[in-house]
Design a protein around this motif. Structure first.
Motif, PDB file in Angstrom:
ATOM      1  N   THR A 231       0.846  -1.202   0.000  1.00  0.00           N
ATOM      2  CA  THR A 231       0.000   0.000   0.000  1.00  0.00           C
ATOM      3  C   THR A 231       0.881   1.251   0.000  1.00  0.00           C
ATOM      4  N   ALA A 232       1.937   1.237   0.825  1.00  0.00           N
ATOM      5  CA  ALA A 232       2.797   2.430   0.914  1.00  0.00           C
ATOM      6  C   ALA A 232       3.416   2.765  -0.449  1.00  0.00           C
TER       7      ALA A 232
ATOM      8  N   MET B  42       0.729   4.178  -2.709  1.00  0.00           N
ATOM      9  CA  MET B  42       0.262   5.494  -2.246  1.00  0.00           C
ATOM     10  C   MET B  42       1.204   6.637  -2.622  1.00  0.00           C
TER      11      MET B  42
ATOM     12  N   TYR C 108      -2.367  12.775  -7.376  1.00  0.00           N
ATOM     13  CA  TYR C 108      -3.325  13.672  -6.702  1.00  0.00           C
ATOM     14  C   TYR C 108      -2.916  15.134  -6.930  1.00  0.00           C
TER      15      TYR C 108
ATOM     16  N   ARG D 279      -6.870  -4.623   1.746  1.00  0.00           N
ATOM     17  CA  ARG D 279      -7.426  -3.287   1.441  1.00  0.00           C
ATOM     18  C   ARG D 279      -8.520  -3.368   0.365  1.00  0.00           C
TER      19      ARG D 279
ATOM     20  N   SER E  52     -10.916  -0.318  -0.752  1.00  0.00           N
ATOM     21  CA  SER E  52     -10.638   0.179  -2.106  1.00  0.00           C
ATOM     22  C   SER E  52     -11.933   0.256  -2.903  1.00  0.00           C
TER      23      SER E  52
ATOM     24  N   PHE F 228     -13.906   3.299  -2.235  1.00  0.00           N
ATOM     25  CA  PHE F 228     -13.321   4.440  -2.947  1.00  0.00           C
ATOM     26  C   PHE F 228     -13.754   4.415  -4.415  1.00  0.00           C
TER      27      PHE F 228
ATOM     28  N   CYS G 283     -10.478   9.698  -0.022  1.00  0.00           N
ATOM     29  CA  CYS G 283      -9.102   9.327   0.352  1.00  0.00           C
ATOM     30  C   CYS G 283      -9.051   9.205   1.874  1.00  0.00           C
TER      31      CYS G 283
ATOM     32  N   CYS H  97     -10.847   6.224   3.496  1.00  0.00           N
ATOM     33  CA  CYS H  97     -10.048   4.995   3.421  1.00  0.00           C
ATOM     34  C   CYS H  97      -8.887   5.035   4.422  1.00  0.00           C
ATOM     35  N   HIS H  98      -8.257   6.170   4.557  1.00  0.00           N
ATOM     36  CA  HIS H  98      -7.163   6.267   5.542  1.00  0.00           C
ATOM     37  C   HIS H  98      -7.701   6.007   6.950  1.00  0.00           C
TER      38      HIS H  98
ATOM     39  N   HIS I 283      -5.017   4.858   9.362  1.00  0.00           N
ATOM     40  CA  HIS I 283      -4.007   5.846   8.962  1.00  0.00           C
ATOM     41  C   HIS I 283      -4.660   7.221   8.800  1.00  0.00           C
TER      42      HIS I 283
HETATM   43  C1  HEC Z   1      -7.761   1.491   0.037  1.00  0.00           C
HETATM   44  C2  HEC Z   1      -7.617   2.562   0.956  1.00  0.00           C
HETATM   45  C3  HEC Z   1      -6.929   3.806   0.537  1.00  0.00           C
HETATM   46  C4  HEC Z   1      -7.319   4.707  -0.426  1.00  0.00           C
HETATM   47  C5  HEC Z   1      -8.521   4.625  -1.343  1.00  0.00           C
HETATM   48  C6  HEC Z   1      -6.361   5.774  -0.399  1.00  0.00           C
HETATM   49  N1  HEC Z   1      -5.379   5.511   0.513  1.00  0.00           N
HETATM   50 FE1  HEC Z   1      -3.681   6.588   0.813  1.00  0.00          FE
HETATM   51  N2  HEC Z   1      -3.060   5.243   2.168  1.00  0.00           N
HETATM   52  C7  HEC Z   1      -3.757   4.131   2.587  1.00  0.00           C
HETATM   53  C8  HEC Z   1      -2.987   3.450   3.621  1.00  0.00           C
HETATM   54  C9  HEC Z   1      -3.425   2.192   4.343  1.00  0.00           C
HETATM   55  C10 HEC Z   1      -1.811   4.178   3.791  1.00  0.00           C
HETATM   56  C11 HEC Z   1      -0.645   3.849   4.728  1.00  0.00           C
HETATM   57  C12 HEC Z   1       0.349   2.974   3.997  1.00  0.00           C
HETATM   58  C13 HEC Z   1       0.605   1.660   4.626  1.00  0.00           C
HETATM   59  O1  HEC Z   1      -0.234   1.134   5.365  1.00  0.00           O
HETATM   60  O2  HEC Z   1       1.649   1.089   4.342  1.00  0.00           O
HETATM   61  C14 HEC Z   1      -1.876   5.305   2.866  1.00  0.00           C
HETATM   62  C15 HEC Z   1      -0.888   6.257   2.715  1.00  0.00           C
HETATM   63  C16 HEC Z   1      -0.948   7.344   1.883  1.00  0.00           C
HETATM   64  C17 HEC Z   1       0.097   8.316   1.699  1.00  0.00           C
HETATM   65  C18 HEC Z   1       1.457   8.315   2.410  1.00  0.00           C
HETATM   66  C19 HEC Z   1       2.479   7.592   1.550  1.00  0.00           C
HETATM   67  C20 HEC Z   1       3.844   7.623   2.212  1.00  0.00           C
HETATM   68  O3  HEC Z   1       4.317   6.551   2.619  1.00  0.00           O
HETATM   69  O4  HEC Z   1       4.421   8.713   2.329  1.00  0.00           O
HETATM   70  C21 HEC Z   1      -0.341   9.229   0.797  1.00  0.00           C
HETATM   71  C22 HEC Z   1       0.410  10.432   0.250  1.00  0.00           C
HETATM   72  C23 HEC Z   1      -1.674   8.828   0.427  1.00  0.00           C
HETATM   73  N3  HEC Z   1      -2.011   7.666   1.086  1.00  0.00           N
HETATM   74  C24 HEC Z   1      -2.467   9.540  -0.443  1.00  0.00           C
HETATM   75  C25 HEC Z   1      -3.735   9.153  -0.833  1.00  0.00           C
HETATM   76  C26 HEC Z   1      -4.583   9.926  -1.688  1.00  0.00           C
HETATM   77  C27 HEC Z   1      -4.242  11.295  -2.247  1.00  0.00           C
HETATM   78  C28 HEC Z   1      -5.704   9.182  -1.886  1.00  0.00           C
HETATM   79  C29 HEC Z   1      -6.912   9.520  -2.693  1.00  0.00           C
HETATM   80  C30 HEC Z   1      -6.714   9.921  -4.073  1.00  0.00           C
HETATM   81  C31 HEC Z   1      -5.546   7.945  -1.154  1.00  0.00           C
HETATM   82  N4  HEC Z   1      -4.348   7.980  -0.504  1.00  0.00           N
HETATM   83  C32 HEC Z   1      -6.453   6.919  -1.181  1.00  0.00           C
HETATM   84  C33 HEC Z   1      -4.973   3.695   2.115  1.00  0.00           C
HETATM   85  C34 HEC Z   1      -5.697   4.316   1.127  1.00  0.00           C
END
Ligand code: HEC
Length: 163
Positions: free
Chosen positions: A48-49, A52, A59, A95, A99, A102, A133, A136-137, A142
């Motif tokens: 996921t990281a 992301m 974004y 996830r 997801s 979303f 976003c 989901c976080h 998170h």
């Molecule tokens: C499915 C769920 C989900 C969705 C949808 C989602 N995220 Fe995330 N995001 C996560 C998780 C969980 C993490 C933490 C990463 C980990 O667990 O390893 C994360 C981490 C991040 C990070 C940090 C990455 C880093 O390591 O520096 C960013 C930036 C981010 N998301 C942006 C977004 C944006 C912008 C959106 C929407 C367009 C979004 N995310 C949609 C689940 C999601």
């Protein structure tokens, strides 16, 4: 060379070649069973990281493409975000359900914005996506990761913004 030295060298050479053979045996790509190979390949799928980091970059690109009126480029960024979340469903099954939420709710307003090529409609669509976003976080423990409402810049060379 005395016998003792000869023997020491011989033993050292044997030990080295032994290590080489042992390393070769550990090469799962060449010698692993199919089950081993599958197990190892699964470990290399993007986390996921990893995904992301790219979602975050797109974004910013999406926001600025809209702000600069580069509508086709904005649409492309939105499509790539969708593809990344679809990829995440496969690479990170835990996830998958969030997801899906979303995918069903985040991008619904963009078609209208891209058709109208209108900043205010776009901004509304962008805010709706951003809220998802964060949903989901939050649902994935998170909630402290909060994408900015107005990204100050974007990385894409196509947009040519100062960094
Ligand atoms: C499915 C769920 C989900 C969705 C949808 C989602 N995220 Fe995330 N995001 C996560 C998780 C969980 C993490 C933490 C990463 C980990 O667990 O390893 C994360 C981490 C991040 C990070 C940090 C990455 C880093 O390591 O520096 C960013 C930036 C981010 N998301 C942006 C977004 C944006 C912008 C959106 C929407 C367009 C979004 N995310 C949609 C689940 C999601």
């Amino acid at each position: 060379m005395n016998n003792w030295l000869q023997l020491t060298l011989f033993v050292a050479a044997l030990a080295l070649s032994g290590t080489a053979i042992a390393d070769k045996d550990k090469d799962w790509q060449k010698r692993g069973s199919t089950a081993d190979k599958v197990e190892q390949i699964i470990k290399t799928l993007p986390s996921t990281a990893h995904v992301m980091i790219e979602v975050g970059e797109r974004y910013q690109n999406l926001y600025w493409a809209g702000k600069l009126g580069q509508w086709e480029f904005a649409e492309y960024q939105a499509e790539e975000i969708v593809k990344l979340i679809e990829l995440l469903q496969i690479s990170a099954p835990k996830r998958a359900a969030t997801s899906q939420v979303f995918l069903e709710h985040a991008m619904v307003e963009f078609d209208d914005a891209f058709e109208k090529k209108d900043w205010n409609t776009f901004l509304h669509a962008f805010r709706t996506m951003r809220a998802q976003c964060m949903v989901c976080h939050n649902d994935n423990d998170h909630g402290f990761i909060v994408p900015p409402e107005h990204p100050v810049t974007a990385d894409s060379v196509i947009l040519n913004l100062p960094r």
